[in-house]
Design a protein around this motif. Structure first.
Motif, PDB file in Angstrom:
ATOM      1  N   GLU A  85      29.099 -31.621  35.733  1.00 39.73           N
ATOM      2  CA  GLU A  85      27.942 -31.728  36.630  1.00 39.73           C
ATOM      3  C   GLU A  85      28.369 -32.174  38.028  1.00 39.73           C
ATOM      4  O   GLU A  85      27.903 -31.629  39.038  1.00 39.73           O
ATOM      5  N   ILE A  86      29.263 -33.155  38.079  1.00 42.58           N
ATOM      6  CA  ILE A  86      29.785 -33.612  39.378  1.00 42.58           C
ATOM      7  C   ILE A  86      30.566 -32.487  40.054  1.00 42.58           C
ATOM      8  O   ILE A  86      30.386 -32.208  41.251  1.00 42.58           O
ATOM      9  N   ALA A  87      31.430 -31.841  39.302  1.00 45.57           N
ATOM     10  CA  ALA A  87      32.260 -30.779  39.859  1.00 45.57           C
ATOM     11  C   ALA A  87      31.406 -29.638  40.394  1.00 45.57           C
ATOM     12  O   ALA A  87      31.681 -29.086  41.469  1.00 45.57           O
ATOM     13  N   ASN A  88      30.364 -29.291  39.662  1.00 47.65           N
ATOM     14  CA  ASN A  88      29.474 -28.203  40.105  1.00 47.65           C
ATOM     15  C   ASN A  88      28.742 -28.577  41.392  1.00 47.65           C
ATOM     16  O   ASN A  88      28.508 -27.729  42.258  1.00 47.65           O
ATOM     17  N   LYS A  89      28.377 -29.851  41.513  1.00 47.06           N
ATOM     18  CA  LYS A  89      27.699 -30.300  42.731  1.00 47.06           C
ATOM     19  C   LYS A  89      28.611 -30.110  43.943  1.00 47.06           C
ATOM     20  O   LYS A  89      28.166 -29.661  45.003  1.00 47.06           O
ATOM     21  N   VAL A  90      29.889 -30.436  43.777  1.00 48.84           N
ATOM     22  CA  VAL A  90      30.848 -30.257  44.873  1.00 48.84           C
ATOM     23  C   VAL A  90      31.040 -28.774  45.179  1.00 48.84           C
ATOM     24  O   VAL A  90      31.067 -28.354  46.346  1.00 48.84           O
ATOM     25  N   GLU A  91      31.150 -27.965  44.123  1.00 47.51           N
ATOM     26  CA  GLU A  91      31.378 -26.523  44.318  1.00 47.51           C
ATOM     27  C   GLU A  91      30.207 -25.855  45.041  1.00 47.51           C
ATOM     28  O   GLU A  91      30.396 -24.940  45.842  1.00 47.51           O
ATOM     29  N   ARG A  92      28.977 -26.332  44.758  1.00 44.90           N
ATOM     30  CA  ARG A  92      27.795 -25.749  45.393  1.00 44.90           C
ATOM     31  C   ARG A  92      27.645 -26.174  46.848  1.00 44.90           C
ATOM     32  O   ARG A  92      26.861 -25.596  47.596  1.00 44.90           O
ATOM     33  N   SER A  93      28.363 -27.210  47.250  1.00 46.95           N
ATOM     34  CA  SER A  93      28.259 -27.708  48.622  1.00 46.95           C
ATOM     35  C   SER A  93      29.027 -26.800  49.575  1.00 46.95           C
ATOM     36  O   SER A  93      29.669 -25.830  49.160  1.00 46.95           O
ATOM     37  N   GLU A  94      29.005 -27.135  50.834  1.00 45.25           N
ATOM     38  CA  GLU A  94      29.690 -26.330  51.839  1.00 45.25           C
ATOM     39  C   GLU A  94      30.976 -26.992  52.312  1.00 45.25           C
ATOM     40  O   GLU A  94      31.444 -26.761  53.420  1.00 45.25           O
ATOM     41  N   THR A  95      31.569 -27.823  51.445  1.00 43.53           N
ATOM     42  CA  THR A  95      32.785 -28.535  51.838  1.00 43.53           C
ATOM     43  C   THR A  95      34.006 -27.626  51.824  1.00 43.53           C
ATOM     44  O   THR A  95      34.982 -27.872  52.533  1.00 43.53           O
ATOM     45  N   GLY A  96      33.966 -26.603  50.976  1.00 44.83           N
ATOM     46  CA  GLY A  96      35.092 -25.687  50.913  1.00 44.83           C
ATOM     47  C   GLY A  96      36.223 -26.138  50.021  1.00 44.83           C
ATOM     48  O   GLY A  96      37.290 -25.520  49.979  1.00 44.83           O
ATOM     49  N   TYR A  97      36.050 -27.248  49.281  1.00 42.28           N
ATOM     50  CA  TYR A  97      37.096 -27.668  48.359  1.00 42.28           C
ATOM     51  C   TYR A  97      36.562 -27.768  46.933  1.00 42.28           C
ATOM     52  O   TYR A  97      35.367 -27.726  46.694  1.00 42.28           O
ATOM     53  N   ILE A  98      37.505 -27.888  45.995  1.00 43.11           N
ATOM     54  CA  ILE A  98      37.174 -27.880  44.574  1.00 43.11           C
ATOM     55  C   ILE A  98      37.452 -29.257  43.969  1.00 43.11           C
ATOM     56  O   ILE A  98      38.488 -29.875  44.240  1.00 43.11           O
ATOM     57  N   CYS A  99      36.522 -29.716  43.156  1.00 40.09           N
ATOM     58  CA  CYS A  99      36.710 -30.940  42.369  1.00 40.09           C
ATOM     59  C   CYS A  99      36.915 -30.529  40.913  1.00 40.09           C
ATOM     60  O   CYS A  99      36.064 -29.853  40.328  1.00 40.09           O
ATOM     61  N   LYS A 100      38.021 -30.947  40.330  1.00 39.84           N
ATOM     62  CA  LYS A 100      38.341 -30.531  38.963  1.00 39.84           C
ATOM     63  C   LYS A 100      37.692 -31.464  37.942  1.00 39.84           C
ATOM     64  O   LYS A 100      37.936 -32.676  37.966  1.00 39.84           O
ATOM     65  N   PRO A 101      36.878 -30.932  37.018  1.00 37.87           N
ATOM     66  CA  PRO A 101      36.367 -31.764  35.927  1.00 37.87           C
ATOM     67  C   PRO A 101      37.461 -31.926  34.872  1.00 37.87           C
ATOM     68  O   PRO A 101      38.007 -30.940  34.373  1.00 37.87           O
ATOM     69  N   CYS A 102      37.823 -33.142  34.566  1.00 33.85           N
ATOM     70  CA  CYS A 102      38.956 -33.407  33.668  1.00 33.85           C
ATOM     71  C   CYS A 102      38.480 -33.852  32.293  1.00 33.85           C
ATOM     72  O   CYS A 102      37.485 -34.571  32.169  1.00 33.85           O
ATOM     73  N   GLN A 103      39.209 -33.460  31.275  1.00 33.00           N
ATOM     74  CA  GLN A 103      38.864 -33.831  29.907  1.00 33.00           C
ATOM     75  C   GLN A 103      39.637 -35.041  29.412  1.00 33.00           C
ATOM     76  O   GLN A 103      39.416 -35.507  28.297  1.00 33.00           O
ATOM     77  N   SER A 104      40.531 -35.552  30.243  1.00 27.88           N
ATOM     78  CA  SER A 104      41.286 -36.750  29.878  1.00 27.88           C
ATOM     79  C   SER A 104      41.724 -37.457  31.155  1.00 27.88           C
ATOM     80  O   SER A 104      41.785 -36.850  32.233  1.00 27.88           O
ATOM     81  N   PHE A 105      42.061 -38.723  31.012  1.00 27.95           N
ATOM     82  CA  PHE A 105      42.550 -39.456  32.180  1.00 27.95           C
ATOM     83  C   PHE A 105      43.923 -38.944  32.598  1.00 27.95           C
ATOM     84  O   PHE A 105      44.279 -38.997  33.774  1.00 27.95           O
ATOM     85  N   GLU A 106      44.670 -38.420  31.636  1.00 28.58           N
ATOM     86  CA  GLU A 106      45.973 -37.858  31.953  1.00 28.58           C
ATOM     87  C   GLU A 106      45.831 -36.705  32.945  1.00 28.58           C
ATOM     88  O   GLU A 106      46.683 -36.529  33.827  1.00 28.58           O
TER      89      GLU A 106
END
Length: 266
Positions: A45-66
């Motif tokens: 949900e957080i990653a999609n919010k960033v992707e829908r914005s006009e910032t032009g960068y990607i936030c990766k949703p991670c499945q682990s802290f690693e």
């Protein structure tokens, strides 16, 4: 202008406040590169919010802290819980990431505090304690450095916020009552996610075992009212903050991030 990367651990309401502030341009020196939560859906949900914005960068949703570690962010913002902070702090600092945390209760453990401190020094990283729902760290720290002092912390909460704790019973819905008295270390042990602010005040002043904490349940009360009092030979200060909800905690992280890079810090 130098840009720093950051990632978020804990993708609840507070994380959304920080992300929204970033997308509004309030954190121009920072780029959100990843997020991780116990619920992967919340990270998405957080990653999609960033992707829908006009910032032009990607936030990766991670499945682990690693996975977060692999991104090697300059900063990791933790808005999850003291347990989560205990799990990620040392690996993050060793990996070269500084931390911004709201889960200050984890540092009531003196041995863990020392380990965090030593690890940060060894790896040229730092831990920034956001003020959360209180303030006045500067005053408390100054007076504690200046001379011997006494610190008390009194908080009022609604009974519903105490549900699922050992002190709750249905009578709290109709009767005002002090449900805890002790020091900050004892308070965080009993309420792991509810009194981080008491530990924060104690770390800024006389230590978790020396701050007298009183928690009071008030019927129909909404929000939190925290009253910190510090007394010394020459100073008597009272910090009393009421917050209707937890939004101020999220915004305190935004302010901390801004202070990190600002030429003039408040």
């Amino acid at each position: 202008m130098k840009t720093y990367t950051f990632a978020i651990v804990g993708c609840g309401k507070l994380a959304h406040i920080i992300v929204d502030a970033s997308l509004k341009g309030l954190l121009p020196n920072f780029k959100l590169v990843g997020c991780f939560s116990r619920s992967f859906e919340k990270a998405v949900e957080i990653a999609n919010k960033v992707e829908r914005s006009e910032t032009g960068y990607i936030c990766k949703p991670c499945q682990s802290f690693e996975e977060i570690q692999q991104l090697k962010p300059d900063y990791i913002v933790e808005t999850a819980s003291p347990t989560a902070f205990r799990e990620i702090a040392i690996p993050a600092l060793k990996n070269g990431s500084s931390l911004v945390t709201l889960s200050i209760g984890a540092l009531a453990d003196a041995d863990f505090y020392k380990l965090v401190q030593e690890t940060a020094l060894e790896n040229n990283t730092r831990v920034h304690l956001a003020s959360g729902a209180i303030g006045g760290f500067d005053v408390m720290r100054t007076v504690a450095l200046m001379e011997d002092c006494e610190v008390t912390f009194r908080t009022e909460k609604g009974p519903n916020s105490l549900k699922n704790t050992s002190v709750y019973d249905d009578s709290l819905q109709t009767v005002k009552r002090e449900v805890f008295t002790g020091d900050a270390k004892e308070a965080i042990a009993l309420f792991p996610t509810r009194v981080n602010v008491a530990v924060a005040a104690s770390l800024a002043s006389v230590g978790p075992e020396n701050v007298k904490v009183s928690i009071n349940s008030v019927p129909d009360f909404i929000g939190d009212d925290h009253r910190i009092e510090i007394k010394s030979e020459h100073i008597h200060a009272v910090i009393d903050i009421y917050s209707k909800n937890a939004q101020i905690a999220g915004w305190s992280v935004v302010n901390t991030l801004r202070n990190i890079v600002s030429p003039i810090a408040f």
